[in-house]
Scaffold this motif. Structure first.
Motif, PDB file in Angstrom:
ATOM      1  N   LEU A   1       0.848  -1.158   0.135  1.00 41.40           N
ATOM      2  CA  LEU A   1      -0.186  -0.101   0.050  1.00 41.40           C
ATOM      3  C   LEU A   1       0.878   1.170  -0.069  1.00 41.40           C
ATOM      4  CD1 LEU A   1      -2.723  -1.148   2.607  1.00 41.40           C
ATOM      5  CD2 LEU A   1      -3.240  -0.954   0.252  1.00 41.40           C
ATOM      6  N   ALA A   2       2.041   1.285   0.746  1.00 44.48           N
ATOM      7  CA  ALA A   2       2.779   2.482   0.630  1.00 44.48           C
ATOM      8  C   ALA A   2       3.473   2.657  -0.729  1.00 44.48           C
ATOM      9  CB  ALA A   2       4.017   2.305   1.572  1.00 44.48           C
ATOM     10  N   ASP A   3       3.510   1.710  -1.411  1.00 42.07           N
ATOM     11  CA  ASP A   3       4.172   1.830  -2.650  1.00 42.07           C
ATOM     12  C   ASP A   3       3.227   2.190  -3.787  1.00 42.07           C
ATOM     13  OD1 ASP A   3       6.489   1.540  -1.886  1.00 42.07           O
ATOM     14  OD2 ASP A   3       7.071  -0.588  -2.429  1.00 42.07           O
ATOM     15  N   ALA A   4       1.998   1.534  -3.551  1.00 41.85           N
ATOM     16  CA  ALA A   4       0.834   1.729  -4.347  1.00 41.85           C
ATOM     17  C   ALA A   4       0.438   3.076  -4.348  1.00 41.85           C
ATOM     18  CB  ALA A   4      -0.143   0.559  -4.286  1.00 41.85           C
ATOM     19  N   PHE A   5       0.550   3.676  -3.470  1.00 43.04           N
ATOM     20  CA  PHE A   5      -0.088   5.159  -3.297  1.00 43.04           C
ATOM     21  C   PHE A   5       0.801   5.843  -2.600  1.00 43.04           C
ATOM     22  CE2 PHE A   5      -3.798   2.177  -2.571  1.00 43.04           C
ATOM     23  CZ  PHE A   5      -4.552   2.396  -3.571  1.00 43.04           C
ATOM     24  N   PRO A   6       1.934   6.264  -3.092  1.00 42.85           N
ATOM     25  CA  PRO A   6       3.042   7.083  -2.989  1.00 42.85           C
ATOM     26  C   PRO A   6       2.759   8.536  -2.298  1.00 42.85           C
ATOM     27  CG  PRO A   6       3.182   6.967  -5.216  1.00 42.85           C
ATOM     28  CD  PRO A   6       1.938   5.957  -4.816  1.00 42.85           C
ATOM     29  N   GLN A   7       1.721   9.014  -2.794  1.00 41.86           N
ATOM     30  CA  GLN A   7       1.166  10.305  -2.417  1.00 41.86           C
ATOM     31  C   GLN A   7       0.899  10.440  -0.639  1.00 41.86           C
ATOM     32  OE1 GLN A   7      -0.311   8.263  -4.399  1.00 41.86           O
ATOM     33  NE2 GLN A   7      -2.647   8.153  -4.047  1.00 41.86           N
ATOM     34  N   ALA A   8       0.772   9.325  -0.110  1.00 41.37           N
ATOM     35  CA  ALA A   8       0.531   9.213   1.456  1.00 41.37           C
ATOM     36  C   ALA A   8       1.835   9.396   1.993  1.00 41.37           C
ATOM     37  CB  ALA A   8      -0.236   8.015   1.659  1.00 41.37           C
ATOM     38  N   ASN A   9       3.067   9.252   1.322  1.00 39.49           N
ATOM     39  CA  ASN A   9       4.306   9.545   1.836  1.00 39.49           C
ATOM     40  C   ASN A   9       4.594   8.647   3.022  1.00 39.49           C
ATOM     41  OD1 ASN A   9       6.825  10.872   1.573  1.00 39.49           O
ATOM     42  ND2 ASN A   9       6.149  12.459   3.264  1.00 39.49           N
ATOM     43  N   LEU A  10       4.120   7.430   3.015  1.00 42.02           N
ATOM     44  CA  LEU A  10       4.423   6.309   3.998  1.00 42.02           C
ATOM     45  C   LEU A  10       5.726   5.469   3.750  1.00 42.02           C
ATOM     46  CD1 LEU A  10       0.799   5.387   4.483  1.00 42.02           C
ATOM     47  CD2 LEU A  10       2.365   6.668   6.133  1.00 42.02           C
ATOM     48  N   ALA A  11       6.497   5.908   2.779  1.00 38.25           N
ATOM     49  CA  ALA A  11       7.653   4.961   2.525  1.00 38.25           C
ATOM     50  C   ALA A  11       8.977   5.829   1.887  1.00 38.25           C
ATOM     51  CB  ALA A  11       7.313   3.754   1.815  1.00 38.25           C
ATOM     52  N   PRO A  12       9.958   5.663   2.241  1.00 30.66           N
ATOM     53  CA  PRO A  12      10.915   6.409   1.681  1.00 30.66           C
ATOM     54  C   PRO A  12      11.101   6.157  -0.071  1.00 30.66           C
ATOM     55  CG  PRO A  12      11.859   5.439   3.448  1.00 30.66           C
ATOM     56  CD  PRO A  12      10.491   4.705   3.040  1.00 30.66           C
ATOM     57  N   ALA A  13      11.529   6.864  -1.041  1.00 31.75           N
ATOM     58  CA  ALA A  13      11.638   6.540  -2.529  1.00 31.75           C
ATOM     59  C   ALA A  13      12.614   5.500  -2.610  1.00 31.75           C
ATOM     60  CB  ALA A  13      12.079   7.804  -2.892  1.00 31.75           C
ATOM     61  N   PRO A  14      12.250   4.415  -3.521  1.00 31.95           N
ATOM     62  CA  PRO A  14      13.163   3.524  -3.996  1.00 31.95           C
ATOM     63  C   PRO A  14      14.452   4.153  -4.489  1.00 31.95           C
ATOM     64  CG  PRO A  14      11.099   3.170  -5.073  1.00 31.95           C
ATOM     65  CD  PRO A  14      10.802   4.380  -4.349  1.00 31.95           C
ATOM     66  N   GLY A  15      15.433   3.435  -3.999  1.00 31.73           N
ATOM     67  CA  GLY A  15      16.906   4.031  -4.174  1.00 31.73           C
ATOM     68  C   GLY A  15      17.433   4.995  -3.111  1.00 31.73           C
ATOM     69  N   SER A  16      16.358   5.513  -2.507  1.00 26.85           N
ATOM     70  CA  SER A  16      16.842   6.516  -1.497  1.00 26.85           C
ATOM     71  C   SER A  16      17.706   5.967  -0.323  1.00 26.85           C
ATOM     72  CB  SER A  16      15.706   7.282  -1.132  1.00 26.85           C
ATOM     73  OG  SER A  16      15.118   6.654  -0.002  1.00 26.85           O
ATOM     74  N   ARG A  17      18.478   6.945   0.279  1.00 26.38           N
ATOM     75  CA  ARG A  17      19.375   6.565   1.249  1.00 26.38           C
ATOM     76  C   ARG A  17      18.409   5.605   2.495  1.00 26.38           C
ATOM     77  NH1 ARG A  17      20.568   8.726   6.029  1.00 26.38           N
ATOM     78  NH2 ARG A  17      19.593  10.837   5.372  1.00 26.38           N
ATOM     79  N   GLU A  18      17.406   6.213   2.646  1.00 28.01           N
ATOM     80  CA  GLU A  18      16.341   5.546   3.807  1.00 28.01           C
ATOM     81  C   GLU A  18      15.635   4.299   3.407  1.00 28.01           C
ATOM     82  OE1 GLU A  18      14.108   9.052   4.886  1.00 28.01           O
ATOM     83  OE2 GLU A  18      15.460   9.668   6.246  1.00 28.01           O
ATOM     84  N   ARG A  19      15.667   3.967   2.094  1.00 25.61           N
ATOM     85  CA  ARG A  19      14.964   2.762   1.804  1.00 25.61           C
ATOM     86  C   ARG A  19      15.603   1.543   2.391  1.00 25.61           C
ATOM     87  NH1 ARG A  19      10.174   2.288  -1.001  1.00 25.61           N
ATOM     88  NH2 ARG A  19       9.808   0.436  -2.061  1.00 25.61           N
ATOM     89  N   GLY A  20      16.846   1.495   2.566  1.00 19.92           N
ATOM     90  CA  GLY A  20      17.349   0.064   3.106  1.00 19.92           C
ATOM     91  C   GLY A  20      16.908  -0.064   4.537  1.00 19.92           C
ATOM     92  N   PRO A  21      17.079   1.111   5.438  1.00 21.51           N
ATOM     93  CA  PRO A  21      16.789   0.890   6.680  1.00 21.51           C
ATOM     94  C   PRO A  21      15.155   0.940   7.053  1.00 21.51           C
ATOM     95  CG  PRO A  21      18.277   2.797   6.716  1.00 21.51           C
ATOM     96  CD  PRO A  21      18.148   2.429   5.210  1.00 21.51           C
ATOM     97  N   TYR A  22      14.438   1.224   6.176  1.00 19.64           N
ATOM     98  CA  TYR A  22      13.008   1.050   6.117  1.00 19.64           C
ATOM     99  C   TYR A  22      12.777  -0.337   5.857  1.00 19.64           C
ATOM    100  CZ  TYR A  22       8.182   0.873   3.886  1.00 19.64           C
ATOM    101  OH  TYR A  22       6.987   0.600   3.363  1.00 19.64           O
ATOM    102  N   TYR A  23      13.270  -0.805   4.938  1.00 20.60           N
ATOM    103  CA  TYR A  23      12.949  -2.442   4.562  1.00 20.60           C
ATOM    104  C   TYR A  23      13.306  -3.303   5.885  1.00 20.60           C
ATOM    105  CZ  TYR A  23      12.096  -2.227  -0.385  1.00 20.60           C
ATOM    106  OH  TYR A  23      11.564  -2.061  -1.516  1.00 20.60           O
TER     107      TYR A  23
END
Length: 207
Positions: free
Chosen positions: A74-96
């Motif tokens: 859901l976080a990726d399907a609806f990025p406008q909700a801003n609930l996940a760091p962007a793919p490839g961003s520095r924070e994506r790894g810690p998010y996973y």
């Protein structure tokens, strides 16, 4: 293809996590309430989720089961909700990292605690989470560094892990450390969290 979002749940289940996520996303969805042992095990639902459990979502033709996976989807399907760091961003790894830490070590450790199972000290190396104490220490260390698990904003990782911390403290499988209590209070005061609780509480069986 219809993009209708359908949510299969029961208010006395981990579906409460997904309800919160859906309220955070803010997109229209339809709820299908299922009962344990009956409609959850009926052929119509087993065709959607062969495990016969909830939660599950269907988004158009896409079916997703498992609460953490649903939150990530859901976080990726609806990025406008801003609930996940962007793919490839520095924070994506810690998010996973923290999202799957919640789905793996946290879930396993608190489930075993609730069932009265304790890993013998000499066998912690054979269990993925090691010990409940080490899991809680890792969480406490992460949450001592800031308000949220990833960067300076709330993400789906906070929702999923935070829901587990809240439930664990409520039912005694997670000790009430001050850091956990402050964190749970912070995220559970979010408007979407309050709305989700109100919706699910209204669906509970009347006493």
């Amino acid at each position: 293809m219809s993009d209708e979002l359908v949510f299969y749940t029961n208010p006395m289940s981990r579906g409460r996590i997904v309800r919160w996520m859906l309220e955070e996303v803010g997109q229209p969805y339809r709820t299908e309430l299922l009962e344990f042992g009956t409609t959850m095990k009926a052929p119509a639902y087993l065709a959607i989720n062969p495990m016969g459990k909830v939660p599950t979502i269907r988004h158009g033709e896409t079916v997703v089961t498992e609460a953490a996976a649903i939150c990530a989807y859901l976080a990726d399907a609806f990025p406008q909700a801003n609930l996940a760091p962007a793919p490839g961003s520095r924070e994506r790894g810690p998010y996973y990292r923290w999202l799957f830490f919640g789905a793996g070590p946290v879930e396993s450790a608190i489930s075993n605690k609730a069932l009265g199972f304790q890993v013998p000290p000499e066998r912690t190396g054979t269990i993925g989470y090691g010990s409940l104490e080490s899991v809680l220490n890792a969480l406490e260390n992460a949450l001592s560094k800031g308000d949220y698990l990833v960067g300076d904003r709330f993400t789906a990782a906070d929702l999923y892990v935070g829901a587990q911390i809240g439930w664990g403290m409520q039912f005694g499988s997670i000790e009430k450390r001050p850091v956990f209590e402050r964190y749970a209070a912070r995220i559970n005061s979010r408007p979407a969290a309050i709305r989700a609780r109100q919706i699910d509480d209204a669906l509970l069986p009347k006493k």
